[in-house]
Write a protein that holds these residues in place. Structure first.
Motif, mmCIF file in Angstrom:
data_model
loop_
_atom_site.group_PDB
_atom_site.id
_atom_site.type_symbol
_atom_site.label_atom_id
_atom_site.label_comp_id
_atom_site.label_asym_id
_atom_site.label_seq_id
_atom_site.Cartn_x
_atom_site.Cartn_y
_atom_site.Cartn_z
ATOM 1 N N SER A 73 22.764 -1.609 62.647
ATOM 2 C CA SER A 73 23.240 -2.654 61.736
ATOM 3 C C SER A 73 22.348 -2.679 60.498
ATOM 4 C CB SER A 73 23.165 -4.030 62.412
ATOM 5 O OG SER A 73 24.000 -4.052 63.538
ATOM 6 N N ASP A 74 22.935 -3.040 59.360
ATOM 7 C CA ASP A 74 22.154 -3.138 58.126
ATOM 8 C C ASP A 74 21.049 -4.180 58.279
ATOM 9 O OD1 ASP A 74 24.000 -1.357 57.200
ATOM 10 O OD2 ASP A 74 24.888 -2.684 55.718
ATOM 11 N N ILE A 75 19.904 -3.884 57.703
ATOM 12 C CA ILE A 75 18.763 -4.799 57.718
ATOM 13 C C ILE A 75 18.738 -5.443 56.332
ATOM 14 C CG2 ILE A 75 16.268 -4.982 58.028
ATOM 15 C CD1 ILE A 75 16.546 -2.142 59.478
ATOM 16 N N GLU A 76 19.021 -6.749 56.258
ATOM 17 C CA GLU A 76 19.260 -7.392 54.966
ATOM 18 C C GLU A 76 18.179 -8.383 54.579
ATOM 19 O OE1 GLU A 76 23.188 -9.086 55.145
ATOM 20 O OE2 GLU A 76 24.136 -7.122 55.022
ATOM 21 N N LEU A 77 18.003 -8.489 53.248
ATOM 22 C CA LEU A 77 17.096 -9.463 52.646
ATOM 23 C C LEU A 77 17.868 -10.218 51.578
ATOM 24 C CD1 LEU A 77 14.181 -10.542 52.348
ATOM 25 C CD2 LEU A 77 13.806 -8.740 50.667
ATOM 26 N N ASP A 78 17.985 -11.539 51.740
ATOM 27 C CA ASP A 78 18.701 -12.392 50.790
ATOM 28 C C ASP A 78 17.833 -12.580 49.551
ATOM 29 O OD1 ASP A 78 20.049 -14.363 49.385
ATOM 30 O OD2 ASP A 78 20.208 -15.736 51.079
ATOM 31 N N LEU A 79 18.291 -12.074 48.413
ATOM 32 C CA LEU A 79 17.502 -12.162 47.183
ATOM 33 C C LEU A 79 17.798 -13.419 46.373
ATOM 34 C CD1 LEU A 79 17.622 -8.419 46.140
ATOM 35 C CD2 LEU A 79 15.775 -9.652 47.279
ATOM 36 N N THR A 80 18.666 -14.272 46.880
ATOM 37 C CA THR A 80 18.905 -15.547 46.204
ATOM 38 C C THR A 80 17.840 -16.573 46.605
ATOM 39 O OG1 THR A 80 20.404 -16.354 47.939
ATOM 40 C CG2 THR A 80 21.385 -15.140 46.077
ATOM 41 N N LYS A 81 17.050 -16.235 47.644
ATOM 42 C CA LYS A 81 15.962 -17.106 48.120
ATOM 43 C C LYS A 81 14.662 -16.319 48.036
ATOM 44 C CE LYS A 81 19.165 -19.226 51.327
ATOM 45 N NZ LYS A 81 19.659 -19.184 52.677
ATOM 46 N N LEU A 82 14.135 -16.175 46.834
ATOM 47 C CA LEU A 82 12.970 -15.318 46.619
ATOM 48 C C LEU A 82 11.679 -15.833 47.242
ATOM 49 C CD1 LEU A 82 13.519 -14.093 42.976
ATOM 50 C CD2 LEU A 82 13.708 -12.802 45.086
ATOM 51 N N ASP A 83 11.624 -17.101 47.622
ATOM 52 C CA ASP A 83 10.417 -17.630 48.233
ATOM 53 C C ASP A 83 10.282 -17.189 49.692
ATOM 54 O OD1 ASP A 83 12.647 -19.177 48.871
ATOM 55 O OD2 ASP A 83 11.458 -20.984 49.198
ATOM 56 N N GLU A 84 11.336 -16.577 50.209
ATOM 57 C CA GLU A 84 11.342 -16.125 51.602
ATOM 58 C C GLU A 84 10.416 -14.914 51.751
ATOM 59 O OE1 GLU A 84 14.773 -14.500 54.564
ATOM 60 O OE2 GLU A 84 15.344 -15.950 53.044
ATOM 61 N N LYS A 85 9.474 -14.949 52.686
ATOM 62 C CA LYS A 85 8.509 -13.857 52.896
ATOM 63 C C LYS A 85 8.826 -13.064 54.165
ATOM 64 C CE LYS A 85 5.792 -14.281 49.383
ATOM 65 N NZ LYS A 85 5.631 -13.243 48.390
ATOM 66 N N LYS A 86 10.101 -12.887 54.424
ATOM 67 C CA LYS A 86 10.548 -12.144 55.597
ATOM 68 C C LYS A 86 10.260 -10.656 55.402
ATOM 69 C CE LYS A 86 14.928 -10.768 57.617
ATOM 70 N NZ LYS A 86 16.369 -10.886 57.465
ATOM 71 N N ALA A 87 9.672 -10.021 56.403
ATOM 72 C CA ALA A 87 9.395 -8.582 56.347
ATOM 73 C C ALA A 87 10.534 -7.831 57.032
ATOM 74 C CB ALA A 87 8.078 -8.266 57.034
ATOM 75 N N LEU A 88 10.977 -6.751 56.409
ATOM 76 C CA LEU A 88 11.978 -5.884 57.013
ATOM 77 C C LEU A 88 11.245 -4.804 57.799
ATOM 78 C CD1 LEU A 88 14.406 -5.480 53.968
ATOM 79 C CD2 LEU A 88 14.386 -7.243 55.724
ATOM 80 N N SER A 89 11.834 -4.353 58.901
ATOM 81 C CA SER A 89 11.169 -3.365 59.752
ATOM 82 C C SER A 89 12.000 -2.101 59.895
ATOM 83 C CB SER A 89 10.934 -3.937 61.150
ATOM 84 O OG SER A 89 10.074 -5.042 61.088
ATOM 85 N N LEU A 90 11.296 -0.967 59.878
ATOM 86 C CA LEU A 90 11.909 0.333 60.128
ATOM 87 C C LEU A 90 11.079 1.085 61.156
ATOM 88 C CD1 LEU A 90 12.720 1.682 56.522
ATOM 89 C CD2 LEU A 90 14.368 0.898 58.242
ATOM 90 N N LYS A 91 11.742 1.952 61.903
ATOM 91 C CA LYS A 91 11.040 2.827 62.828
ATOM 92 C C LYS A 91 10.476 4.004 62.027
ATOM 93 C CE LYS A 91 11.701 5.835 66.756
ATOM 94 N NZ LYS A 91 12.663 6.500 67.634
#
Length: 189
Positions: A73-91
């Motif tokens: 599944s696509d790993i997504e980051l919402d760019l409308t909420k730039l204060d979000e510090k969520k890290a995306l992960s890859l193998k």
């Protein structure tokens, strides 16, 4: 190698390239107004002049970034909420593409570019500029997908990366500048 504070997100210039003269959609549609078939063709190419977000004066509105990995599944980051510090992960060692979703409203945007700098432990490892293209205004969400890349692998490559990104154009308008985190792990979460 540059230190993380050296924020040179300026896109690389293409020698000999001169940006075309800026024209509004209305100016283009008024040219050759007597040729009905040409007018229909232009209307189909140029899209709808209007605004998806009428209260937002921007011409390009970047919505999200996705990491595309085949079979997952696509790993997504919402760019409308730039204060979000969520890290995306890859193998480690996987191949992936970056896809950016955006709206173009009101006018044609020429020479969109995506610039990305990658840092690890404060040291710049990479800088890339991707030519996205020119886009007419549309009410539909549009996207751009980068060429396939391979995530670093090995014990030393694992860990946290900081990525500074910029979505800009030939007029040097910064449509969105953002920072995000990428975690390279031994296996998928």
């Amino acid at each position: 190698m540059a230190q993380q504070g050296d924020e040179d997100l300026t896109p690389e210039e293409t020698p000999g390239y001169v940006a075309p003269a800026k024209k509004t959609v209305e100016e283009i549609l008024k040219t050759d107004a007597e040729d009905e078939s040409l007018q229909q063709y232009k209307s189909a190419l140029l899209g709808t002049v209007g605004a998806v977000f009428p209260d937002d004066p921007r011409h390009v509105i970047v919505q999200k970034l996705a990491l595309i990995v085949q079979g997952r599944s696509d790993i997504e980051l919402d760019l409308t909420k730039l204060d979000e510090k969520k890290a995306l992960s890859l193998k480690e060692g996987c191949t992936y593409k970056v896809r950016i979703y955006f709206y173009v409203q009101r006018e044609i945007v020429q020479g969109l570019k995506y610039v990305q700098q990658t840092y690890k432990a404060g040291i710049r490892l990479d800088k890339s500029t991707s030519m996205v293209g020119s886009y007419a205004p549309k009410l539909e969400l549009q996207s751009y997908t980068t060429k396939e890349e391979e995530a670093p692998s090995g014990m030393l490559a694992r860990g946290s990366y900081t990525i500074k990104s910029l979505f800009t154009d030939d007029d040097k308008t910064e449509h969105l500048k953002w920072e995000w985190k990428l975690e390279i792990k031994k296996d998928w979460d």
